[in-house]
Write an enzyme that holds these catalytic residues in place. Sequence first.
Site, PDB file in Angstrom:
ATOM      1  CD  GLU A   1     -12.989  -2.852 -10.793  1.00 20.73           C
ATOM      2  OE1 GLU A   1     -14.010  -2.444 -11.354  1.00 20.73           O
ATOM      3  OE2 GLU A   1     -11.994  -3.315 -11.414  1.00 20.73           O
TER       4      GLU A   1
ATOM      5  CG  HIS B   1      -8.807  -3.449 -14.720  1.00 19.64           C
ATOM      6  ND1 HIS B   1      -9.212  -4.713 -15.070  1.00 19.64           N
ATOM      7  CD2 HIS B   1      -9.941  -2.763 -14.393  1.00 19.64           C
ATOM      8  CE1 HIS B   1     -10.533  -4.798 -14.990  1.00 19.64           C
ATOM      9  NE2 HIS B   1     -11.002  -3.624 -14.587  1.00 19.64           N
TER      10      HIS B   1
END
Lengths: 220, 220, 220, 220
Positions: free
Chosen positions: C137, C89
């Site tokens: 993202e 992430h």
Amino acid sequence: MVIVNFKTYSEATGSRAVELARKAEKVNSETGVSVGVAPQFADIATVTEAVDIPVLAQHVDPIRPGGFTGHVLAKSVKEAGAVGTLINHSERQLKLSDIDEIIKLAREENLLSCVCANNPSVSTAVATLRPDIIAVEPPELIGTGISVSKAKPEVITETVRLVREVNPKVTILCGAGISRGEDVAAALKLGTQGVLVASGIVKAKDQYAIMREFADASKG
Amino acid sequence: MVIVNFKTYSEATGSRAVELARKAEKVNSETGVSVGVAPQFADIATVTEAVDIPVLAQHVDPIRPGGFTGHVLAKSVKEAGAVGTLINHSERQLKLSDIDEIIKLAREENLLSCVCANNPSVSTAVATLRPDIIAVEPPELIGTGISVSKAKPEVITETVRLVREVNPKVTILCGAGISRGEDVAAALKLGTQGVLVASGIVKAKDQYAIMREFADASKG
Amino acid sequence: MVIVNFKTYSEATGSRAVELARKAEKVNSETGVSVGVAPQFADIATVTEAVDIPVLAQHVDPIRPGGFTGHVLAKSVKEAGAVGTLINHSERQLKLSDIDEIIKLAREENLLSCVCANNPSVSTAVATLRPDIIAVEPPELIGTGISVSKAKPEVITETVRLVREVNPKVTILCGAGISRGEDVAAALKLGTQGVLVASGIVKAKDQYAIMREFADASKG
Amino acid sequence: MVIVNFKTYSEATGSRAVELARKAEKVNSETGVSVGVAPQFADIATVTEAVDIPVLAQHVDPIRPGGFTGHVLAKSVKEAGAVGTLINHSERQLKLSDIDEIIKLAREENLLSCVCANNPSVSTAVATLRPDIIAVEPPELIGTGISVSKAKPEVITETVRLVREVNPKVTILCGAGISRGEDVAAALKLGTQGVLVASGIVKAKDQYAIMREFADASKG
């Protein structure tokens, strides 16, 4: 192509970095084989002053000019005379997004990017990022004197096969344990375009002789 | 004492690092105030070649000679001419055990250790490790032009008080937002022995003039 | 597919993590849309005890059982009931070789691997490593409420195009700024199979209502 | 005091973490000696549910609630039932400013802080930050079965002497290689208040018997 990584070995620090680079230059001019050197950051300027062979940094950081004390700006190694940089060496591994960023920064600065990878799957991931050079080095063989091209030829052939599926042009080197001319010859036979080597040369009794042996083996 | 951290600013990279160091040397010789500079690794050799003032590295790694590609060996910055090093700058923070190790390595190499800290309690912890210099810099003021000695004098007085309880001899500097001579004067009045400064000088329109102002203010 | 990343938000910690997971389960059973949740490590056991939807860890480390105090063993989150894990992430980025290793470890433990990437080139590199899911993202939009599918549709289409060249099967999600049903619908139209979302749901006044809106939009 | 660090050993993961904690509780109630356990994050909730002895996290991050995917929030381990946390274990070392910050966060959350240190000078630096407990562990002895209290008693006596100069109240533990009751007795005789132990107990054939031996030795 032979790239000699000086690491932080005392045999290749300061004035000894310059001496080793001069031997590499001699081999280069005698054989016509491209021998590049990757000295420590603080030695880049004196090495590039002394020799006319390709000099690479050992690492640069994913930064642009600004407040990054203690980090390595691509522009600073470029101004010191480097023509390229190692990226993601197994002793200085990087986040994936930083590898991507550094390859782009190197391109902007007109620096060659030589990205290291530890296995075939990582090499393939790197290949999609379009660096100039990929160097596959199984970390468990680094510094051992047991040559990857002899002990783990399948790592090299698998890397060449997978990398070529996604990137037909990138130069592929291999490294780890390369210590004799026949290791270099084996590496070329397996489909690479050269070797990345460190202790095999830096810690050799006769650095010139072994570099010459590597270069001769590179010519086939 | 004034230490100028060149960071990775383009105004202090390559040939511009040498120019800025020359201005610092001029101030040094005109005023007798010690002005040190901390250029990037790749610029240390050319800067130390050009000037006779103290040159510090911005960081060194907790390593001895060996296989540490892309890291910074204390011996390499020493051989390039540095007389000391910043350690644990807020932009290059380190593990506690590494700070301890680097201070010891610097001592072995006869390099001055200047350890940065972000607040009084961290400064005190550092002080017990016996570095030569501690530089306290609240990170939220770095690069703002809002001077720690004006905006947060209590950080400095608290640091001086706590550090002196555990270490009566260490040199104490402060930094962050120092941009005028009066900021330097205020820092000295609060009990420090000088300042660590970066953008206030590097990014000034007239780098020489502001360094001279700092040096004059240092004489009281 | 909707994966809700609980991050370390207080609105999704401890008992509130269980409450939020229950709302996700309700949406799951009402709509038939797969809604997974990624709570903090310490909440995995209580969440998996409370609900019957897919629970993912937010990260695991590239380790096998042994002396790795303070690290996250894949087996430990598996035993606590997780069926998969986020990897890399943008708030917990990893070295490339570690991503490669963790994907392999997840496969061994029969855990789904959902690897995050910040742009199309990094997504493509990840795709060659054969994870189960890739979530692209753009970090600059995370937490902004400005939807990637509206503000940067070209990031998604380029990711889908490049990833599909090297990996036809991997599930592709997108995330960052997703806050309304129409953002989800747009994401699907651009070629993704779902969304990875955090603040858009966790910090919503009515968490259930917005999850339901997302799920309804997922059905087209 | 005995703190048992479960590390990421398979013998102390998941249901086996609960079993080991139950044995620790039995020793605790039989001997009156405080035996705490430090399981993995994902096991904290089930362990605290099962036993009534002190449970510590192995690490927490220097963060407050927010966007920190994959990190460990002090509040999350507190809500899961932990009463304290290890900090800066040699296998999970931290930046100095982060240690300072985590000790402060732990205090706010009413969590005991047990900071690990690798030698006397680092222990002393840590002591100035006012944690509840310091555990000195020479990393070269960790996991060896060669007890610090037998093989390097001077590390312990020097730590006790230096720490007491700056902090008269902090609890001092030692660890590394502790594997028999006599190692514990020696540690107490050298001025510590207990031991931090891992493999000596977790990997013992009879975990209960060796914990009982440790506890009996703690009573003198």
